[in-house]
Design an enzyme around this catalytic site. Structure first.
Site, PDB file in Angstrom:
ATOM      1  N   LYS A  20      54.804  14.669 -16.857  1.00  0.00           N
ATOM      2  CA  LYS A  20      56.168  14.145 -16.760  1.00  0.00           C
ATOM      3  C   LYS A  20      57.112  15.007 -17.601  1.00  0.00           C
ATOM      4  CE  LYS A  20      57.273   9.678 -17.744  1.00  0.00           C
ATOM      5  NZ  LYS A  20      57.737   8.617 -18.690  1.00  0.00           N
ATOM      6  N   ASP A  80      61.637   6.283 -18.422  1.00  0.00           N
ATOM      7  CA  ASP A  80      60.620   5.270 -18.145  1.00  0.00           C
ATOM      8  C   ASP A  80      60.597   5.106 -16.637  1.00  0.00           C
ATOM      9  OD1 ASP A  80      58.685   3.419 -19.522  1.00  0.00           O
ATOM     10  OD2 ASP A  80      59.605   2.081 -18.072  1.00  0.00           O
TER      11      ASP A  80
HETATM   12  O1  LIG Z   1      56.036   6.843 -21.761  1.00  0.00           O
HETATM   13  P1  LIG Z   1      55.779   8.329 -21.721  1.00  0.00           P
HETATM   14  O2  LIG Z   1      55.251   8.865 -23.012  1.00  0.00           O
HETATM   15  O3  LIG Z   1      56.964   9.110 -21.215  1.00  0.00           O
HETATM   16  O4  LIG Z   1      54.609   8.619 -20.632  1.00  0.00           O
HETATM   17  P2  LIG Z   1      53.965   7.546 -19.611  1.00  0.00           P
HETATM   18  O5  LIG Z   1      53.049   8.256 -18.683  1.00  0.00           O
HETATM   19  O6  LIG Z   1      53.425   6.378 -20.391  1.00  0.00           O
HETATM   20  O7  LIG Z   1      55.232   7.133 -18.777  1.00  0.00           O
HETATM   21  P3  LIG Z   1      55.786   5.683 -18.403  1.00  0.00           P
HETATM   22  O8  LIG Z   1      55.529   4.718 -19.479  1.00  0.00           O
HETATM   23  O9  LIG Z   1      57.212   5.915 -17.967  1.00  0.00           O
HETATM   24  O10 LIG Z   1      54.921   5.307 -17.139  1.00  0.00           O
HETATM   25  C1  LIG Z   1      55.126   6.033 -15.964  1.00  0.00           C
HETATM   26  C2  LIG Z   1      53.954   5.899 -15.016  1.00  0.00           C
HETATM   27  O11 LIG Z   1      54.450   5.687 -13.692  1.00  0.00           O
HETATM   28  C3  LIG Z   1      53.840   6.541 -12.771  1.00  0.00           C
HETATM   29  N1  LIG Z   1      54.835   7.549 -12.335  1.00  0.00           N
HETATM   30  C4  LIG Z   1      56.090   7.746 -12.833  1.00  0.00           C
HETATM   31  N2  LIG Z   1      56.682   8.793 -12.253  1.00  0.00           N
HETATM   32  C5  LIG Z   1      55.801   9.278 -11.369  1.00  0.00           C
HETATM   33  C6  LIG Z   1      55.816  10.369 -10.473  1.00  0.00           C
HETATM   34  O12 LIG Z   1      56.848  11.200 -10.416  1.00  0.00           O
HETATM   35  N3  LIG Z   1      54.748  10.571  -9.730  1.00  0.00           N
HETATM   36  C7  LIG Z   1      53.677   9.764  -9.801  1.00  0.00           C
HETATM   37  N4  LIG Z   1      53.554   8.732 -10.634  1.00  0.00           N
HETATM   38  C8  LIG Z   1      54.616   8.475 -11.415  1.00  0.00           C
HETATM   39  C9  LIG Z   1      52.679   7.207 -13.513  1.00  0.00           C
HETATM   40  O13 LIG Z   1      51.543   6.405 -13.393  1.00  0.00           O
HETATM   41  C10 LIG Z   1      53.168   7.206 -14.956  1.00  0.00           C
HETATM   42  O14 LIG Z   1      52.128   7.235 -15.908  1.00  0.00           O
HETATM   43 MG   LIG Z   2      54.751   5.136 -21.437  1.00  0.00          MG
END
Ligand SMILES: O=P(O)(O)OP(=O)(O)OP(=O)(O)OC[C@H]1O[C@@H](n2cnc3c(O)ncnc32)[C@H](O)[C@@H]1O
Ligand SMILES: [Mg+2]
EC number: 3.6.1.66
Length: 213
Positions: A20, A80
């Site tokens: 991400k 997020d």
């Molecule tokens: O909070 P940070 O540290 O940024 O990292 P994280 O992976 O925990 O991020 P989130 O809490 O925002 O959760 C986002 C989840 O949603 C899904 N997701 C978000 N954007 C995506 C994308 O572009 N493609 C595929 N899955 C996605 C994926 O499972 C991510 O782990």
């Molecule tokens: Mg997260």
């Protein structure tokens, strides 16, 4: 105005998800804002991160960006995001990263989601990726934006690019031509994605930041 030779303004991208983070950095870099030095969490001293307890993507993005700005004194940008599946009333939503109970275990999360909607017919497998991006400046200015990307959930994963639920998600956009988000190039994904759409709305605020003293 920031003269071309003045010190670039440092901005912290607060994400622990390397893939991400790479997308966030790519989209901000592609916007070509002069005078920004975008750094990750590895460039700043470690600080305690608050749990993502918000009920909405916007609340969680603000939790992350506020804690980064407070701890470092730098402007902080956080995303997020998640997948909202129509047939699951918007779930996994803010729980997307830990849907299977194991944070960041993409394979387990995808497998659980597929089993939960195994009986849902093709015409009701719609979903949206959602991204809320928050920019918090230590002077107290807060900007939160949201981008959405509609598509359909397949019955098995295809493609190796991207991360998370990308192999299961076929965007509605004609430009995707029936490929999953994990089969798109990085540039194709950025031009269509929830994150690309959210960040596009933050460009004016980032440009103003770069131009500020
Ligand atoms: O909070 P940070 O540290 O940024 O990292 P994280 O992976 O925990 O991020 P989130 O809490 O925002 O959760 C986002 C989840 O949603 C899904 N997701 C978000 N954007 C995506 C994308 O572009 N493609 C595929 N899955 C996605 C994926 O499972 C991510 O782990
Ligand atoms: Mg997260």
């Amino acid at each position: 105005m920031n003269a071309p030779d003045s010190t670039p303004r440092r901005v912290l991208l607060a994400s622990r998800n390397a893939k991400k983070l790479a997308e966030l950095r790519r989209v901000v870099d592609a916007a070509g804002i002069v005078g920004l030095d975008v750094v990750g969490l590895d460039a700043v001293p470690e600080y305690p991160e608050e749990p993502e307890t918000g009920a909405t993507f916007e609340e969680n993005a603000l939790i992350k960006a506020r804690s980064g700005a407070r701890a470092t004194g730098l402007p902080c940008l956080a995303d997020d995001s998640g997948l909202s599946v129509d047939a699951l009333n918007g779930m996994p939503g803010v729980l997307s990263a830990r849907w299977s109970g194991r944070h960041g275990d993409d394979a387990a999360n995808n497998e659980l989601l597929l089993s939960q909607i195994a009986d849902v017919p093709d015409e009701r497998r719609g979903a949206a990726f959602v991204s809320a991006c928050a920019l918090v400046v230590p002077d107290g200015t807060e900007t939160v934006v949201r981008g959405e990307w509609r598509g359909t959930i397949l019955r098995e994963g295809l493609g190796a690019n991207g991360f998370g639920y990308d192999p299961l998600f076929v965007p509605d956009d004609a430009a995707a031509a029936g490929r999953t988000s994990a089969e798109l190039s990085a540039q194709e994904k950025d031009s269509l994605s929830h994150r690309g759409k959210a960040l596009a709305q933050l460009v004016p605020a980032l440009a103003a930041l770069a131009a500020s003293d």
